[in-house]
Motif scaffolding. Structure first.
Motif, short mmCIF file in Angstrom:
data_model
loop_
_atom_site.label_atom_id
_atom_site.label_comp_id
_atom_site.label_asym_id
_atom_site.label_seq_id
_atom_site.Cartn_x
_atom_site.Cartn_y
_atom_site.Cartn_z
N ALA A 188 0.82 -1.21 0.00
CA ALA A 188 0.00 0.00 0.00
C ALA A 188 0.86 1.26 0.00
O ALA A 188 0.38 2.34 -0.37
CB ALA A 188 -0.94 0.00 1.21
N TRP A 189 2.12 1.12 0.37
CA TRP A 189 3.04 2.27 0.34
C TRP A 189 3.27 2.76 -1.09
O TRP A 189 3.69 3.89 -1.31
CB TRP A 189 4.37 1.91 1.00
N THR A 190 2.99 1.92 -2.09
CA THR A 190 3.12 2.39 -3.48
C THR A 190 2.08 3.48 -3.77
O THR A 190 2.32 4.36 -4.60
CB THR A 190 2.93 1.23 -4.48
N VAL A 191 0.94 3.41 -3.09
CA VAL A 191 -0.08 4.46 -3.21
C VAL A 191 0.27 5.64 -2.30
O VAL A 191 0.23 6.80 -2.71
CB VAL A 191 -1.47 3.90 -2.86
N THR A 192 0.63 5.33 -1.06
CA THR A 192 0.92 6.39 -0.09
C THR A 192 2.12 7.24 -0.52
O THR A 192 2.09 8.47 -0.40
CB THR A 192 1.20 5.77 1.29
N ALA A 193 3.18 6.60 -1.04
CA ALA A 193 4.37 7.34 -1.45
C ALA A 193 4.05 8.32 -2.57
O ALA A 193 4.54 9.45 -2.58
CB ALA A 193 5.46 6.36 -1.90
N TYR A 194 3.22 7.89 -3.50
CA TYR A 194 2.82 8.78 -4.61
C TYR A 194 2.03 9.98 -4.08
O TYR A 194 2.29 11.13 -4.46
CB TYR A 194 1.97 7.98 -5.61
N THR A 195 1.09 9.71 -3.17
CA THR A 195 0.26 10.78 -2.61
C THR A 195 1.11 11.77 -1.81
O THR A 195 0.92 12.99 -1.92
CB THR A 195 -0.83 10.19 -1.69
N LEU A 196 2.05 11.26 -1.02
CA LEU A 196 2.88 12.15 -0.21
C LEU A 196 3.82 12.98 -1.08
O LEU A 196 4.08 14.15 -0.78
CB LEU A 196 3.68 11.35 0.82
N ALA A 197 4.35 12.39 -2.15
CA ALA A 197 5.19 13.16 -3.07
C ALA A 197 4.37 14.26 -3.74
O ALA A 197 4.84 15.39 -3.92
CB ALA A 197 5.79 12.23 -4.14
N LEU A 198 3.14 13.93 -4.10
CA LEU A 198 2.21 14.92 -4.65
C LEU A 198 2.06 16.09 -3.69
O LEU A 198 2.17 17.27 -4.06
CB LEU A 198 0.85 14.26 -4.87
N ALA A 199 1.80 15.75 -2.41
CA ALA A 199 1.57 16.79 -1.41
C ALA A 199 2.82 17.64 -1.17
O ALA A 199 2.73 18.83 -0.89
CB ALA A 199 1.14 16.14 -0.09
N THR A 200 3.99 17.03 -1.29
CA THR A 200 5.24 17.75 -1.04
C THR A 200 5.52 18.79 -2.12
O THR A 200 5.98 19.90 -1.82
CB THR A 200 6.42 16.76 -0.96
N VAL A 201 5.23 18.45 -3.37
CA VAL A 201 5.62 19.33 -4.48
C VAL A 201 4.55 20.36 -4.82
O VAL A 201 4.87 21.43 -5.38
CB VAL A 201 5.98 18.48 -5.72
N ILE A 202 3.29 20.10 -4.49
CA ILE A 202 2.22 21.05 -4.86
C ILE A 202 2.47 22.45 -4.31
O ILE A 202 2.32 23.44 -5.04
CB ILE A 202 0.84 20.50 -4.42
N PRO A 203 2.86 22.60 -3.02
CA PRO A 203 3.08 23.97 -2.53
C PRO A 203 4.17 24.73 -3.28
O PRO A 203 4.15 25.97 -3.32
CB PRO A 203 3.50 23.75 -1.06
N LEU A 204 5.12 24.01 -3.87
CA LEU A 204 6.23 24.65 -4.57
C LEU A 204 5.84 25.13 -5.97
O LEU A 204 6.51 25.97 -6.56
CB LEU A 204 7.38 23.64 -4.67
N THR A 205 4.72 24.62 -6.48
CA THR A 205 4.38 24.84 -7.88
C THR A 205 4.10 26.29 -8.22
O THR A 205 4.50 26.78 -9.28
CB THR A 205 3.18 23.95 -8.27
N GLY A 206 3.40 26.99 -7.34
CA GLY A 206 3.07 28.39 -7.62
C GLY A 206 4.31 29.25 -7.78
O GLY A 206 4.42 30.03 -8.74
N TRP A 207 5.28 29.12 -6.85
CA TRP A 207 6.53 29.89 -6.97
C TRP A 207 7.29 29.49 -8.22
O TRP A 207 7.78 30.34 -8.96
CB TRP A 207 7.41 29.64 -5.73
N ALA A 208 7.40 28.18 -8.47
CA ALA A 208 8.18 27.71 -9.61
C ALA A 208 7.56 28.18 -10.93
O ALA A 208 8.29 28.50 -11.89
CB ALA A 208 8.29 26.19 -9.58
N ALA A 209 6.22 28.23 -11.00
CA ALA A 209 5.56 28.69 -12.22
C ALA A 209 5.89 30.15 -12.49
O ALA A 209 6.14 30.56 -13.64
CB ALA A 209 4.05 28.50 -12.11
N ASP A 210 5.90 30.97 -11.44
CA ASP A 210 6.25 32.38 -11.61
C ASP A 210 7.73 32.54 -11.94
O ASP A 210 8.12 33.41 -12.71
CB ASP A 210 5.93 33.16 -10.32
N ARG A 211 8.56 31.69 -11.36
CA ARG A 211 10.01 31.85 -11.49
C ARG A 211 10.52 31.35 -12.85
O ARG A 211 11.34 31.99 -13.50
CB ARG A 211 10.71 31.11 -10.35
N PHE A 212 10.04 30.18 -13.29
CA PHE A 212 10.58 29.56 -14.49
C PHE A 212 9.63 29.60 -15.68
O PHE A 212 10.03 29.29 -16.80
CB PHE A 212 10.96 28.09 -14.20
N GLY A 213 8.38 29.96 -15.44
CA GLY A 213 7.39 29.98 -16.51
C GLY A 213 6.62 28.67 -16.56
O GLY A 213 7.17 27.60 -16.31
#
Length: 552
Positions: free
Chosen positions: A65-90
């Motif tokens: 079940a960690w194959t599902v949990t690991a994907y979800t947690l990675a999703l949660a980790t990177v989502i907050p970074l997306t707004g800054w990265a979109a402004d910074r790199f396009g």
């Protein structure tokens, strides 16, 4: 040639070919990301056997079940970074990077030789997949402009609806049939992303316009160190509720509490820097706040309730994964009927006159499901109810997102999209956890369900009538059901029917909770704007240049 005064940019009512091409890019990415969340669930039993060390028993379900949990947690980790990265790199450059990461992770997963490697490669997949949806929303919003957002967001909503339905169908078919090139069948649920990803990369490279970046903004490092692990820990705690069958297990409370504390500190911190990782000042916008709250409640209620249907079909009715997925299809079809209409109406009328109607339909459908039994007719009851609920869903999700983003300025869209995706991720995880616990408690309150499983295991291979009678004394509920059975050969079928009857009752009682949550969501939706919102999407530095998509 240029004039001293630039003509104002006007957005055409009609969705032109250039915008539709951009929508196609975003939909391809969304299909990959969302399908992959659901399709892996089908393969978990195969991971247990195929990835177990040679000569060893199958791996524990909690391990795979960690194959599902690991994907979800990675999703949660990177989502907050997306707004800054979109402004910074396009957005274009970042979108291409996200697809590349996702496809790379998919190929690595397909060739994983151990469960540890598969879990690690799922993290790589999640880092790419986590950026696809918020980036897609940002790209679509900027391409559509304020006058066409509803219709374009309706297009983006199609993969969000079809993912939970198409995932089990596709996964079930691949698992049963894809024995190609000497690879185990589960490898192809990952390898199928390779051709889609290559097409998506080429398509995005050609179609997506270059957008202006904001290199002057520095990364909110403190915010990142607070929000990303805080969100991941909180979601880990919440996702452990179903496994632990209680809210009060150590595995739930410790990571969940630490995550909440980190997110609370982030909320305090986010008002200090000029450009925070997630701009909570957006919640000063009443429309954004009400739409986000409604979306949170809707995500928890609907996706929690949505979990019950395939589980009911498999556990109570004995259907396989593929059949269960096909029986869910009417819900997606219902949504596809109303979603384009709701998108058009969201461009013309306030969402406060659209979304409550959809939520009223969904609430009625949830309460209708409180009447299901172990013998409910598919065509006479269940399928029509699911179709009607789909009609309501098509009128709800994307108009809510349209309302939330429509009143933001162009510069705020990337941060707003990121925030909405976090709200949706937390809501769906929380809803699934709550409904799972309610269902488990409903099972536990019906002792025959547990006793029947224990009796079957204890009685396996036992032929002595005296020993069987002794077992019935250890499992009194089973003894009560079988007391009137005169033909021993009929006993297994009688017991199975009685268990399924009680399981059907447990599912029906759980739908009262899901229906109550939907009713609460409906009441909150009455606060949505009932007058036409003033759009600020064209405001901001060079915003018009970002939003306008030239005709080719």
């Amino acid at each position: 040639m240029s004039s001293a005064t630039a003509a104002p940019v006007t957005e055409p009512e009609k969705i032109d070919a250039a915008v539709l091409k951009i929508a196609g890019v975003v939909v391809l990415g969304a299909i990959m990301s969302i399908l992959d969340i659901t399709v892996v669930n089908v393969a978990l039993p195969h991971f247990q056997t195929d990835l177990a060390p040679a000569g060893q028993p199958p791996l524990a379900y909690s391990t795979v079940a960690w194959t599902v949990t690991a994907y979800t947690l990675a999703l949660a980790t990177v989502i907050p970074l997306t707004g800054w990265a979109a402004d910074r790199f396009g957005t274009k450059r970042l979108y291409l990077t996200a697809i590349t990461l996702f496809v790379l992770g998919s190929v690595l997963c397909a060739f994983a030789s151990s469960i540890e490697a598969l879990i690690a490669f799922r993290v790589v997949q999640g880092l790419g997949g986590g950026m696809l949806m918020p980036l897609g929303m940002t790209i679509m919003t900027r391409a559509a402009g304020p006058e066409r957002m509803g219709r374009l967001m309706a297009i983006l909503g199609i993969p969000m609806l079809l993912g939970p339905i198409g995932g089990p169908i596709l996964g079930g078919w691949l698992i049963d049939n894809a024995h190609w090139l000497g690879r185990p069948s589960w490898s192809w649920i990952f390898l199928i992303n390779l051709p889609i990803g290559i097409i998506g990369l080429a398509y995005a490279w050609v179609v997506l316009p270059q957008d202006r970046t904001e290199p002057s903004e520095s990364l909110d490092v403190i915010g990142l160190l607070l929000m990303s692990p805080g969100l991941a820990l909180f979601l880990y705690g919440v996702s452990s509720i179903a496994e632990e069958q209680t809210f009060f297990a150590t595995k739930v409370i410790v990571p969940g509490t630490i995550g909440l504390i980190l997110m609370a500190i982030f909320a305090w911190w986010s008002f200090r820097p000029e450009h925070p990782l997630i701009d909570l000042r957006l919640f000063g916008n009443r429309n954004f706040t009400i739409a986000s709250l409604t979306m949170f409640l809707f995500g928890g209620a609907f996706f929690g309730g949505l979990l019950l249907v395939p589980t009911y079909l498999q556990q109570v009715r004995g259907e396989d994964t593929l059949t269960a997925g096909l029986l869910l299809a009417p819900q997606g079809l219902g949504a596809m009927v109303t979603m384009p209409l709701a998108g058009y109406l969201a461009d013309k009328y306030p969402v406060g006159r659209i979304v409550p109607i959809g939520l009223a339909i969904i609430t009625g459908g949830m309460f209708a499901l409180t009447q299901i039994t172990h013998e409910t007719s598919y065509w006479g009851y269940l399928i029509p109810v699911l179709f009607v609920m789909g009609l309501g869903m098509g009128m709800t999700m994307m108009p809510l997102m349209t309302s939330a983003l429509k009143t933001l300025t162009a510069h705020q869209v990337a941060r707003g999209s990121t925030t909405l995706n976090i709200v949706q991720q937390v809501a769906s995880s929380f809803g699934v956890a709550v409904i799972s616990v309610v269902l488990v408690n409903a099972f536990n309150s019906r002792p025959l369900i547990g006793q029947a499983q224990g009796y079957d295991q204890a009685a396996e291979g036992v032929q002595d009538p005296g020993m069987l009678q002794e077992l019935l004394g250890r499992f009194p509920e089973v003894g009560r059901v079988l007391a009137s059975v005169t033909d021993p050969t009929q006993a297994p079928m009688v017991l199975l029917d009685a268990v399924r009857q009680q399981m059907g009752e447990a599912f029906a009682s759980t739908y009262w909770i899901a229906g109550g949550l939907c009713l609460l969501t409906f009441l909150v939706s009455l606060l949505l704007p009932r007058r036409r919102e003033v759009s600020h999407l064209l405001e901001g530095d060079d915003a018009a240049a970002q939003v306008h998509v030239p005709m080719h």
